[in-house]
Design an enzyme around this catalytic site. Structure first.
Site, PDB file in Angstrom:
ATOM      1  N   ARG A  32      35.227  54.369  41.476  1.00 26.10           N
ATOM      2  CA  ARG A  32      35.530  53.168  42.261  1.00 26.10           C
ATOM      3  C   ARG A  32      35.245  53.336  43.771  1.00 26.10           C
ATOM      4  NH1 ARG A  32      40.691  50.027  40.082  1.00 26.10           N
ATOM      5  NH2 ARG A  32      39.303  48.245  40.239  1.00 26.10           N
ATOM      6  N   PRO A  33      33.981  53.560  44.117  1.00 20.43           N
ATOM      7  CA  PRO A  33      33.640  53.669  45.537  1.00 20.43           C
ATOM      8  C   PRO A  33      33.722  52.307  46.238  1.00 20.43           C
ATOM      9  CG  PRO A  33      31.652  53.773  44.175  1.00 20.43           C
ATOM     10  CD  PRO A  33      32.822  53.668  43.235  1.00 20.43           C
ATOM     11  N   ILE A  34      33.572  52.298  47.561  1.00 24.25           N
ATOM     12  CA  ILE A  34      33.595  51.017  48.289  1.00 24.25           C
ATOM     13  C   ILE A  34      32.311  50.838  49.099  1.00 24.25           C
ATOM     14  CG2 ILE A  34      36.116  50.854  48.395  1.00 24.25           C
ATOM     15  CD1 ILE A  34      35.879  51.728  51.379  1.00 24.25           C
ATOM     16  N   ASP A  35      31.232  51.495  48.658  1.00 19.85           N
ATOM     17  CA  ASP A  35      29.995  51.452  49.437  1.00 19.85           C
ATOM     18  C   ASP A  35      29.416  50.045  49.600  1.00 19.85           C
ATOM     19  OD1 ASP A  35      29.710  51.779  46.687  1.00 19.85           O
ATOM     20  OD2 ASP A  35      27.677  52.521  46.825  1.00 19.85           O
ATOM     21  N   ARG A  51      52.605  45.848  37.183  1.00 16.89           N
ATOM     22  CA  ARG A  51      51.662  45.478  38.244  1.00 16.89           C
ATOM     23  C   ARG A  51      50.894  44.212  37.867  1.00 16.89           C
ATOM     24  NH1 ARG A  51      47.435  49.753  39.314  1.00 16.89           N
ATOM     25  NH2 ARG A  51      46.693  48.027  40.556  1.00 16.89           N
ATOM     26  N   LYS A  95      46.551  37.088  38.139  1.00 15.78           N
ATOM     27  CA  LYS A  95      46.635  38.125  39.178  1.00 15.78           C
ATOM     28  C   LYS A  95      45.344  38.167  39.997  1.00 15.78           C
ATOM     29  CE  LYS A  95      45.867  42.710  38.058  1.00 15.78           C
ATOM     30  NZ  LYS A  95      44.856  43.348  38.914  1.00 15.78           N
ATOM     31  N   ASN A  96      44.227  38.267  39.310  1.00 12.98           N
ATOM     32  CA  ASN A  96      42.977  38.512  40.047  1.00 12.98           C
ATOM     33  C   ASN A  96      42.418  37.268  40.733  1.00 12.98           C
ATOM     34  OD1 ASN A  96      43.218  41.162  39.431  1.00 12.98           O
ATOM     35  ND2 ASN A  96      41.735  41.162  37.760  1.00 12.98           N
ATOM     36  N   ARG A 133      44.014  48.587  44.280  1.00 11.37           N
ATOM     37  CA  ARG A 133      42.623  48.441  44.706  1.00 11.37           C
ATOM     38  C   ARG A 133      42.426  47.176  45.558  1.00 11.37           C
ATOM     39  NH1 ARG A 133      37.401  50.880  44.837  1.00 11.37           N
ATOM     40  NH2 ARG A 133      35.878  49.239  44.709  1.00 11.37           N
ATOM     41  N   ASP A 168      38.366  44.401  31.337  1.00  8.14           N
ATOM     42  CA  ASP A 168      39.833  44.417  31.336  1.00  8.14           C
ATOM     43  C   ASP A 168      40.424  44.136  29.946  1.00  8.14           C
ATOM     44  OD1 ASP A 168      39.808  45.008  34.006  1.00  8.14           O
ATOM     45  OD2 ASP A 168      40.277  42.983  34.691  1.00  8.14           O
ATOM     46  N   CYS A 186      44.091  51.351  39.724  1.00  6.65           N
ATOM     47  CA  CYS A 186      43.906  51.927  38.394  1.00  6.65           C
ATOM     48  C   CYS A 186      42.881  53.048  38.430  1.00  6.65           C
ATOM     49  CB  CYS A 186      43.446  50.850  37.418  1.00  6.65           C
ATOM     50  SG  CYS A 186      44.683  49.584  37.145  1.00  6.65           S
TER      51      CYS A 186
HETATM   52  C1  EPZ Z   1      37.802  43.778  39.757  1.00 10.71           C
HETATM   53  O1  EPZ Z   1      37.807  45.108  40.268  1.00 10.71           O
HETATM   54  C2  EPZ Z   1      39.135  43.574  39.097  1.00 10.71           C
HETATM   55  N1  EPZ Z   1      40.193  43.735  40.098  1.00 10.71           N
HETATM   56  C3  EPZ Z   1      39.306  44.591  37.982  1.00 10.71           C
HETATM   57  O2  EPZ Z   1      40.524  44.350  37.324  1.00 10.71           O
HETATM   58  C4  EPZ Z   1      38.167  44.436  36.986  1.00 10.71           C
HETATM   59  O3  EPZ Z   1      38.243  45.444  36.015  1.00 10.71           O
HETATM   60  C5  EPZ Z   1      36.830  44.546  37.702  1.00 10.71           C
HETATM   61  O4  EPZ Z   1      36.774  43.600  38.805  1.00 10.71           O
HETATM   62  C6  EPZ Z   1      35.639  44.248  36.824  1.00 10.71           C
HETATM   63  O5  EPZ Z   1      35.753  42.983  36.256  1.00 10.71           O
HETATM   64  C7  EPZ Z   1      40.532  42.694  40.866  1.00 10.71           C
HETATM   65  O6  EPZ Z   1      39.992  41.598  40.779  1.00 10.71           O
HETATM   66  C8  EPZ Z   1      41.640  42.904  41.830  1.00 10.71           C
HETATM   67  P1  EPZ Z   1      33.981  45.847  40.730  1.00 10.71           P
HETATM   68  P2  EPZ Z   1      36.715  45.580  41.314  1.00 10.71           P
HETATM   69  O7  EPZ Z   1      33.813  46.137  42.170  1.00 10.71           O
HETATM   70  O8  EPZ Z   1      36.303  44.436  42.140  1.00 10.71           O
HETATM   71  C9  EPZ Z   1      31.231  49.732  41.025  1.00 10.71           C
HETATM   72  C10 EPZ Z   1      42.658  44.892  36.545  1.00 10.71           C
HETATM   73  O9  EPZ Z   1      43.150  45.612  35.649  1.00 10.71           O
HETATM   74  N2  EPZ Z   1      31.325  49.633  42.494  1.00 10.71           N
HETATM   75  O10 EPZ Z   1      33.429  44.570  40.198  1.00 10.71           O
HETATM   76  O11 EPZ Z   1      37.251  46.783  41.957  1.00 10.71           O
HETATM   77  C11 EPZ Z   1      32.563  50.092  40.383  1.00 10.71           C
HETATM   78  O12 EPZ Z   1      32.837  51.460  40.468  1.00 10.71           O
HETATM   79  C12 EPZ Z   1      41.538  45.393  37.398  1.00 10.71           C
HETATM   80  O13 EPZ Z   1      43.083  43.746  36.801  1.00 10.71           O
HETATM   81  C13 EPZ Z   1      30.572  50.486  43.281  1.00 10.71           C
HETATM   82  O14 EPZ Z   1      29.837  51.330  42.780  1.00 10.71           O
HETATM   83  O15 EPZ Z   1      35.517  45.961  40.352  1.00 10.71           O
HETATM   84  C14 EPZ Z   1      32.347  49.581  38.986  1.00 10.71           C
HETATM   85  O16 EPZ Z   1      31.645  50.526  38.248  1.00 10.71           O
HETATM   86  C15 EPZ Z   1      41.112  46.756  37.043  1.00 10.71           C
HETATM   87  N3  EPZ Z   1      30.672  50.370  44.636  1.00 10.71           N
HETATM   88  C16 EPZ Z   1      31.473  48.334  39.195  1.00 10.71           C
HETATM   89  O17 EPZ Z   1      30.910  48.464  40.508  1.00 10.71           O
HETATM   90  C17 EPZ Z   1      31.483  49.465  45.226  1.00 10.71           C
HETATM   91  O18 EPZ Z   1      31.525  49.420  46.468  1.00 10.71           O
HETATM   92  C18 EPZ Z   1      32.202  46.995  39.146  1.00 10.71           C
HETATM   93  O19 EPZ Z   1      33.397  47.081  39.922  1.00 10.71           O
HETATM   94  C19 EPZ Z   1      32.231  48.586  44.428  1.00 10.71           C
HETATM   95  C20 EPZ Z   1      32.136  48.688  43.050  1.00 10.71           C
END
Ligand code: EPZ
Length: 418
Positions: A114-117, A399, A22-23, A85, A306, A109
C-alpha cells in the site's frame, strides 16, 4: 479486549438493513477542509458539513478526531493517521488550503504494501515539494510555496483514494486539472456530486477522465448536505450470508447496480435470490448445495477485492474446485490459514491465488481478525461452522461495520460480544 463468541449452524431469517457506506462517507468527511466556515474562512470549518446516514463505526470516528485536531499548521495527527488508510484523504485539501502539510505513512488494513506514490506524484505535478523526515523516513512534509496549479495527470495505477484525494486537491488549485485513468468506483461520483452541489465544478466522475475547474484557493460554501448511500460491501457480505444461511431473509437497501459482477457470480454458484425494488431476498438457501466458481478481483465494475474474503468462505461450501485470484492487493489471502484450521481445504498457490476444494465442513475455532473484511469473513465462517468460535481483535471489524453483532442477532445469529 472485546471479542465475539459465535455459535454456528442457525438459519437467518427476517429483515436486515444495510447501513451507510464507510468508503463513501470517509472522503466526504475529509472534504470538509475545502469549505469556509459560515462566519468566514479563518477558522471553524470543522464539523461544517452535515452527513445523513453516517455509519457510526470506528473509521468515521477516527476521521472526525483527525479533522478536529487539524489546524492551519497542516499537521495531521500521527497517532490517529496510523490507525487507518483513509487518513491520507484530507492531506491534499490541507496542502491546498494551508500551503503545507505533514503526515505519516497512513496505517490501516495490512493487505499489501500500500504505497502512496500516486498521491505524491500527483501533488508534485501540481507544484508541491515533498520532504521525508530525516528521523522517520516514512513521515512526509509537503509544501506548496507557489500554490498548487491544475495539471493533466495520468494515474500509473488506478487508485480509489488516490482519485478522491487529487479531486479534492484540484478543487482549490489554480486552473483546470484533468485526471486520466481514474477509477470508476461509485464512491468517486458520490464525492464529486456532493462537491458540485456545494459549488465545485467537477465533470466526468464515474468515467476514466475527470475534469476539475480549480477555484484558486477560494473555499467552497456549504449549502447541500450529503446522504451516505448504502454500503455496497456490507450489502455483498449480507448477500453471502443469505446465500449460505438465508430462510426468508430480506436484505433492505440493496443497490444491485453497484455490485454487478458480484451478483453474476452469486448466480453462477447457484445461489437463488429475488430482487424486489431495493430488497434482496433469499427464500430458502439454508444449507443449499452450491457450485464451485472462479473469482478474479478487479476495479469497478469488476468483483470487489473487499468481498474476496467473504466470498472465499462461501466457496468452501460449493461443490468442486474454485480458483480465487486476488489482483488488487498482494497480501489479502493471509486469512486462509485460519480458515483451513476450521476445516476448509484451500491451497495457497502464491500471494495472489488460492484453490478451494469444496464442500468442506467447518468447525468452530479461535481466530484473530486481521483486517475489516477478513474479520467479517471469519464471522460468516463461524456462523456456518459446527460448534463455537471466538473472534478476537474485533476493533478491526468495528472499523467498518456498525453494531454487527446486534444486527446479525436480530436475524437469528448467535453472537455475544464479551
Ligand atoms: C480503497 O483503498 C478502499 N479504501 C479499500 O477498502 C479497497 O480495498 C480499495 O480501495 C480497492 O477497492 C477506502 O476507500 C477508504 P487503491 P485504496 O489505492 O484507495 C496500489 C476496506 O476494507 N497503489 O485503489 O487504498 C495499491 O497498493 C478497504 O474498506 C499503489 O501502488 O486502494 C493497490 O495494489 C481496504 N500506489 C492498488 O493500487 C499508490 O499510491 C489499488 O489500491 C496507491 C495505490
Amino acid at each position: 479486549m472485546a471479542k465475539f463468541l459465535i455459535k454456528g449452524g442457525r438459519a437467518l431469517e427476517g429483515e436486515i438493513k444495510i447501513n451507510g457506506s464507510k468508503n463513501a462517507a470517509l472522503p466526504v468527511l475529509a472534504s470538509s477542509i475545502l469549505f469556509s466556515a459560515l462566519g468566514g474562512p479563518a477558522s471553524g470549518w470543522k464539523n461544517i458539513i452535515e452527513i445523513e446516514n453516517l455509519p457510526n463505526i470506528e473509521d468515521t470516528k477516527r476521521m472526525k478526531e483527525l479533522l478536529d485536531k487539524l489546524d492551519a499548521d497542516g499537521k495531521i495527527d500521527y497517532e490517529i493517521a496510523k490507525k487507518f488508510r483513509a487518513s491520507i484523504l484530507p492531506v491534499g485539501g490541507a496542502l491546498a488550503r494551508f500551503g503545507k502539510v505533514s503526515f505519516p505513512h497512513p496505517g490501516g488494513c495490512v493487505i499489501g504494501e500500500r504505497p502512496i506514490d500516486v498521491f505524491l506524484d500527483g501533488w508534485k505535478a501540481m507544484g508541491a515539494k515533498t520532504k521525508l523526515s530525516e528521523n522517520v523516513p516514512t513521515d512526509y512534509v509537503i509544501t506548496a510555496p507557489e500554490g498548487l496549479f491544475g495539471v493533466d495527470y495520468t494515474f500509473k495505477i488506478p487508485s480509489v483514494t488516490g482519485t478522491e484525494a487529487l479531486i479534492m486537491t484540484a478543487v482549490l488549485a489554480r486552473g483546470t486539472t484533468i485526471l486520466r485513468n481514474a477509477v470508476l468506483e461509485p464512491e468517486i461520483k458520490y464525492l464529486a456530486d456532493f462537491l458540485n452541489a456545494n459549488g465545485a465544478k467537477i465533470a466526468g466522475a464515474g468515467t476514466t477522465t475527470i475534469k476539475i475547474e480549480g477555484r484558486s484557493g477560494e473555499l467552497l460554501k456549504y449549502s447541500a448536505r450529503f446522504t451516505a448511500p448504502p454500503d455496497r460491501i456490507e450489502a455483498g457480505s449480507f448477500a453471502i450470508l443469505g446465500a449460505l444461511l438465508g430462510k426468508n431473509l430480506r436484505i433492505k437497501n440493496f443497490v444491485a447496480e453497484e455490485l454487478p459482477t458480484f451478483l453474476a457470480l452469486l448466480s453462477n454458484v447457484g445461489a437463488e435470490y429475488i430482487i424486489e425494488n431495493k430488497d434482496l431476498i433469499f427464500i430458502n438457501s439454508y444449507k443449499k448445495t452450491l457450485r464451485a466458481s472462479n473469482v478474479i478481483t478487479k476495479e469497478f465494475p469488476g468483483f470487489p477485492t473487499d468481498l474476496q474474503a467473504p466470498f472465499t468462505v462461501l466457496l468452501t461450501q460449493a461443490d468442486g474446485q474454485s480458483l480465487v485470484h486476488e489482483t488488487v492487493f498482494e497480501g489479502r489471502l493471509n486469512y486462509i490459514q485460519d480458515l483451513n484450521k476450521m476445516g476448509s481445504r484451500i491451497t495457497l498457490c502464491d500471494p495472489h491465488r488460492a484453490i478451494i476444494y469444496g464442500p468442506a465442513k467447518l468447525f468452530g475455532r479461535t481466530m484473530e481478525s486481521p483486517d475489516i473484511r477478513a474479520g467479517l469473513a471469519f464471522i460468516i465462517a463461524a456462523l456456518i461452522a459446527e460448534g463455537e468460535s471466538t473472534i478476537e481483535n474485533i476493533y478491526q471489524i468495528d472499523r467498518g461495520y456498525e453494531n454487527i453483532d446486534y444486527r446479525l442477532c436480530s436475524i437469528g445469529a448467535d453472537i455475544k460480544r464479551v
